[in-house]
Write a protein that holds these residues in place. Structure first.
Motif, PDB file in Angstrom:
ATOM      1  N   LEU A 180      -9.349   8.765  -0.514  1.00  0.00           N
ATOM      2  CA  LEU A 180      -9.588   7.576   0.301  1.00  0.00           C
ATOM      3  C   LEU A 180      -9.781   7.957   1.770  1.00  0.00           C
ATOM      4  O   LEU A 180      -9.098   7.466   2.668  1.00  0.00           O
ATOM      5  CB  LEU A 180      -8.442   6.577   0.133  1.00  0.00           C
ATOM      6  CG  LEU A 180      -8.323   5.964  -1.267  1.00  0.00           C
ATOM      7  CD1 LEU A 180      -7.106   5.052  -1.358  1.00  0.00           C
ATOM      8  CD2 LEU A 180      -9.581   5.192  -1.623  1.00  0.00           C
ATOM      9  N   ARG A 236       1.358   9.016   5.024  1.00  0.00           N
ATOM     10  CA  ARG A 236       0.402   8.079   4.419  1.00  0.00           C
ATOM     11  C   ARG A 236      -1.006   8.678   4.377  1.00  0.00           C
ATOM     12  O   ARG A 236      -1.692   8.587   3.358  1.00  0.00           O
ATOM     13  CB  ARG A 236       0.409   6.764   5.219  1.00  0.00           C
ATOM     14  CG  ARG A 236      -0.669   5.767   4.814  1.00  0.00           C
ATOM     15  CD  ARG A 236      -0.588   4.504   5.667  1.00  0.00           C
ATOM     16  NE  ARG A 236      -1.802   3.710   5.588  1.00  0.00           N
ATOM     17  CZ  ARG A 236      -2.057   2.800   4.660  1.00  0.00           C
ATOM     18  NH1 ARG A 236      -1.156   2.570   3.712  1.00  0.00           N
ATOM     19  NH2 ARG A 236      -3.185   2.127   4.661  1.00  0.00           N
ATOM     20  N   LEU A 239      -3.343   9.216   1.025  1.00  0.00           N
ATOM     21  CA  LEU A 239      -4.674   8.615   0.908  1.00  0.00           C
ATOM     22  C   LEU A 239      -5.740   9.690   0.714  1.00  0.00           C
ATOM     23  O   LEU A 239      -6.663   9.533  -0.096  1.00  0.00           O
ATOM     24  CB  LEU A 239      -4.981   7.783   2.146  1.00  0.00           C
ATOM     25  CG  LEU A 239      -4.121   6.523   2.346  1.00  0.00           C
ATOM     26  CD1 LEU A 239      -4.453   5.861   3.685  1.00  0.00           C
ATOM     27  CD2 LEU A 239      -4.337   5.530   1.207  1.00  0.00           C
ATOM     28  N   GLY A 274       0.826  -1.203   0.000  1.00  0.00           N
ATOM     29  CA  GLY A 274       0.000   0.000   0.000  1.00  0.00           C
ATOM     30  C   GLY A 274       0.858   1.250   0.000  1.00  0.00           C
ATOM     31  O   GLY A 274       2.010   1.247  -0.433  1.00  0.00           O
ATOM     32  N   MET A 289      -7.713  -0.950   5.260  1.00  0.00           N
ATOM     33  CA  MET A 289      -8.740   0.050   4.977  1.00  0.00           C
ATOM     34  C   MET A 289     -10.042  -0.264   5.698  1.00  0.00           C
ATOM     35  O   MET A 289     -11.035   0.454   5.545  1.00  0.00           O
ATOM     36  CB  MET A 289      -8.982   0.150   3.472  1.00  0.00           C
ATOM     37  CG  MET A 289      -7.765   0.542   2.656  1.00  0.00           C
ATOM     38  SD  MET A 289      -7.013   2.102   3.184  1.00  0.00           S
ATOM     39  CE  MET A 289      -8.289   3.282   2.732  1.00  0.00           C
ATOM     40  N   ASP A 339      -6.012   0.099  -0.703  1.00  0.00           N
ATOM     41  CA  ASP A 339      -4.872   1.011  -0.823  1.00  0.00           C
ATOM     42  C   ASP A 339      -3.898   0.460  -1.853  1.00  0.00           C
ATOM     43  O   ASP A 339      -2.685   0.461  -1.663  1.00  0.00           O
ATOM     44  CB  ASP A 339      -4.188   1.239   0.528  1.00  0.00           C
ATOM     45  CG  ASP A 339      -3.678  -0.041   1.159  1.00  0.00           C
ATOM     46  OD1 ASP A 339      -4.045  -1.126   0.678  1.00  0.00           O
ATOM     47  OD2 ASP A 339      -2.904   0.044   2.138  1.00  0.00           O
ATOM     48  N   VAL A 382       1.914  -0.230  -4.073  1.00  0.00           N
ATOM     49  CA  VAL A 382       0.529  -0.070  -4.540  1.00  0.00           C
ATOM     50  C   VAL A 382       0.244  -0.844  -5.826  1.00  0.00           C
ATOM     51  O   VAL A 382      -0.793  -0.645  -6.454  1.00  0.00           O
ATOM     52  CB  VAL A 382       0.192   1.422  -4.751  1.00  0.00           C
ATOM     53  CG1 VAL A 382       0.277   2.177  -3.438  1.00  0.00           C
ATOM     54  CG2 VAL A 382       1.121   2.065  -5.787  1.00  0.00           C
TER      55      VAL A 382
END
Length: 637
Positions: free
Chosen positions: A608, A599, A603, A419, A512, A560, A431
């Motif tokens: 996200l 991070r 995201l 991720g 997630m 992710d 990723v």
């Protein structure tokens, strides 16, 4: 600040100030000679004494800065004099200076106009690696090891064709030299006696851990040779591997002696063919705590603890949970073997190695070899566990596909840093693994959401003997446990509305899951009910998922990983194959290289976050409802 070393760099007394001095009392900004270095040309007029003083100033700034921000400390302390000499001999950026891996470029940055290290590896701050967007002096920025010699070969060919007089210098460590790609490049470089390339071998005997294998022994033998004395030729005829490959050899040279390194580099630059300059350096040189760190010479240090944060109470990391569970499994099963590629400590295999020293193999920076070697171990009846960073498994995809999967070998791959990794930068993000690996026939991929699931899914993985299994998890601390409410098929149910049919089915992938539960709460506050499931094993798609999806108005996947060919794409294909005609929305990373940033920020930039996902779901539901009503009116007409 006075560093606790004598002139030779030997540790004299422990320096504990980096652990006790409040961060606010230290200023990670240049002073003295360094403050006046606006670019490499400013080095030309300095005396040897001034250069040595500058090297001390650079080390002081590196220690002050990196212990505050986090970053690669030991490798950069080891190349200060070497980098000063490089920029005095070669004319960057006209001459191309390439750093393999690039984690040792901090001095290079300081000498090329980038002296604000206060936000190193932070958003809008300096990258922890070379970065072409920062400076024309940074030629390559791929932080995967063993590639610089191939880059140098290509650039040297281009400059030879264009006859533009530009020189090419590649700096590579002995650890990176264990990678097969480096030897493919040397095979080509050594075969072109008229094509000048200067290879600087930064030999500190380590990558993270001490360099392993026959090459390490050969380099150690060369290091024991006496360097040429005054008036003697610096190139040595016969007697070492590099010369047999067609390269001239200069060395060994004390990599912390600026004058000696500069002299060797000037000689190398005058030769009209490929030459290797063998520099002996010490990782962590000039900083006693780094030299005393037997594990990895302070290869990478974490950011300083905020002043108000007391000791203790630190949450487990994903890596530490894996590490302890591997030891437990090793106690129970003598057939389980650990493998890694020069990252025994970072991937959590050190404790296993200490408990079972005969059952761990470190192949050096050689992911391709590691994977096929694991296939051989499996074929002989053992169960290998290959622990690597997710981004580095990209390098061994062919071996994963053709050697492990095709031969139906039971090999478990544990992918750390899967991720978004955040401050490690573009090429360290993990990723792509779920997109790449799910095309492999028979593969099974687990994405644990918490520590309990990591332990149980790892145990499920090592039971499989006829196919590759993958367990992936992110960098950092594990969150709070998320216990399941029940199970449907092989999926954990994390949220289940009271009513028989919910509006939205949310498929939460791995870490997630907490985000998905927050999404469900936001939807509920807007009158929308949601079922949240964790597939646990995301590939293959659980057979119960399509039927579960049939009773919902919308299916949402959150991962992710790249959205391209990710888990969402696999779920969509499963629904289509099962003739389940339910609208679907996938949330994941777009096809881009995330820059270094926390991070959470990466995201958020990708949408996200719970509010963004919930708003998007509401829009989709509204659009779907409108289309349904329009269709019904058309049908009535």
């Amino acid at each position: 600040m006075t560093l606790s070393t004598d002139r030779s760099g030997e540790a004299t007394r422990p320096d504990t100030r980096r652990d006790t001095a409040p961060p606010g009392e230290r200023s990670p900004f240049p002073s003295g000679l360094l403050r006046d270095i606006a670019g490499p040309k400013a080095l030309a007029g300095l005396t040897l004494g001034e250069l040595e003083r500058l090297a001390t100033e650079i080390r002081e700034l590196l220690v002050q800065s990196v212990t505050l921000t986090g970053g690669h400390l030991g490798p950069n302390l080891g190349v200060v004099e070497l980098t000063l000499a490089l920029h005095r001999v070669f004319d960057s950026p006209h001459d191309r200076i390439l750093f393999d891996t690039g984690h040792q470029v901090y001095t290079h940055k300081l000498l090329t106009g980038r002296q604000d290290f206060s936000r190193l590896r932070a958003e809008d701050g300096l990258s922890g690696y070379a970065s072409r967007s920062e400076s024309e002096h940074d030629v390559i920025e791929n932080s995967h090891a063993s590639t610089a010699l191939s880059w140098a070969d290509g650039l040297a060919k281009a400059h030879q064709v264009s006859n533009d007089g530009r020189r090419v210098v590649a700096v590579i460590g002995d650890g990176a030299l264990t990678g097969g790609m480096a030897w493919e490049a040397l095979n080509n470089i050594g075969g072109a006696a008229d094509r000048p390339i200067v290879i600087v071998l930064n030999d500190n005997g380590r990558s993270y851990d001490p360099t392993v294998g026959a090459l390490a022994e050969h380099l150690a033998g060369l290091a024991r040779m006496d360097a040429p004395g005054p008036g003697e030729p610096s190139t040595r005829a016969g007697g070492n591997l590099f010369e047999h490959l067609g390269l001239r050899y200069i060395g060994p040279v004390d990599g912390h002696d600026i004058a000696a390194v500069e002299h060797a580099l000037r000689q190398a630059g005058e030769l009209r063919g490929p030459v290797i300059v063998h520099c002996l350096t010490r990782k962590g040189h000039g900083y006693a705590p780094a030299l005393a760190d037997e594990a990895d010479r302070m290869h990478a240090v974490s950011a300083a603890r905020p002043p108000r944060q007391g000791p203790g109470g630190r949450a487990d990391t994903w890596t530490s949970v894996f590490s302890r569970e591997m030891v437990r499994i090793g106690d129970e099963r003598s057939d389980v073997i650990g493998l890694t590629a020069a990252m025994l400590g970072p991937v959590g295999l050190r404790a296993f190695a200490e408990a079972f020293p005969d059952r761990v193999f470190d192949a050096g920076i050689a992911e391709q070899h590691t994977v096929t070697s694991a296939a051989g171990l499996s074929m002989a009846g053992l169960h290998p566990v290959v622990a690597v960073y997710a981004t580095f498994l990209n390098r061994a995809f062919d071996q994963f596909l053709m050697d492990v999967a095709l031969h139906r070998c039971g090999v478990t791959f544990v992918l750390d840093r899967a991720g978004v990794t955040g401050d490690d930068g573009p090429s360290h993000n993990g990723v792509w693994d779920m997109s790449l690996l799910q095309v492999v026939p028979g593969v099974r991929i687990a994405a644990p959401r918490d520590a309990d699931r990591l332990r149980e899914e790892l145990r499920e993985a090592v039971v499989v003997r006829d196919a590759p299994t993958v367990v992936r998890f992110p960098k950092g601390h594990v969150g709070e446990p998320i216990p399941p409410l029940g199970r449907i098929g092989g999926m954990d149910v994390l949220r289940q509305p009271m009513e028989a049919a919910a509006d939205v089915l949310v498929v939460a992938v791995g870490a997630m899951a907490a985000t998905c539960l927050d999404v469900a709460d936001l939807l509920l506050s807007r009158g929308i009910s949601a079922t949240v499931v964790d597939p646990r094993w995301v590939v293959p798609v659980d057979a119960a998922l399509p039927e579960l999806a049939r009773s919902h108005r919308l299916v949402v996947t959150v991962e992710d990983n790249s959205r391209a060919s990710g888990v969402g794409a696999a779920v969509a294909q499963a629904l289509q194959d099962a003739d389940v005609d339910v609208p679907m929305r996938t949330f994941g990373l777009p096809a881009f290289f995330p820059e270094h940033a926390p991070r959470e920020r990466v995201l958020a930039a990708a949408g996200l976050t719970p509010p963004v996902i919930a708003d998007a779901v509401l829009r989709v539901l509204k659009t779907t409802h409108t289309r349904t009503m329009t269709s019904r009116r058309e049908h009535v007409r």
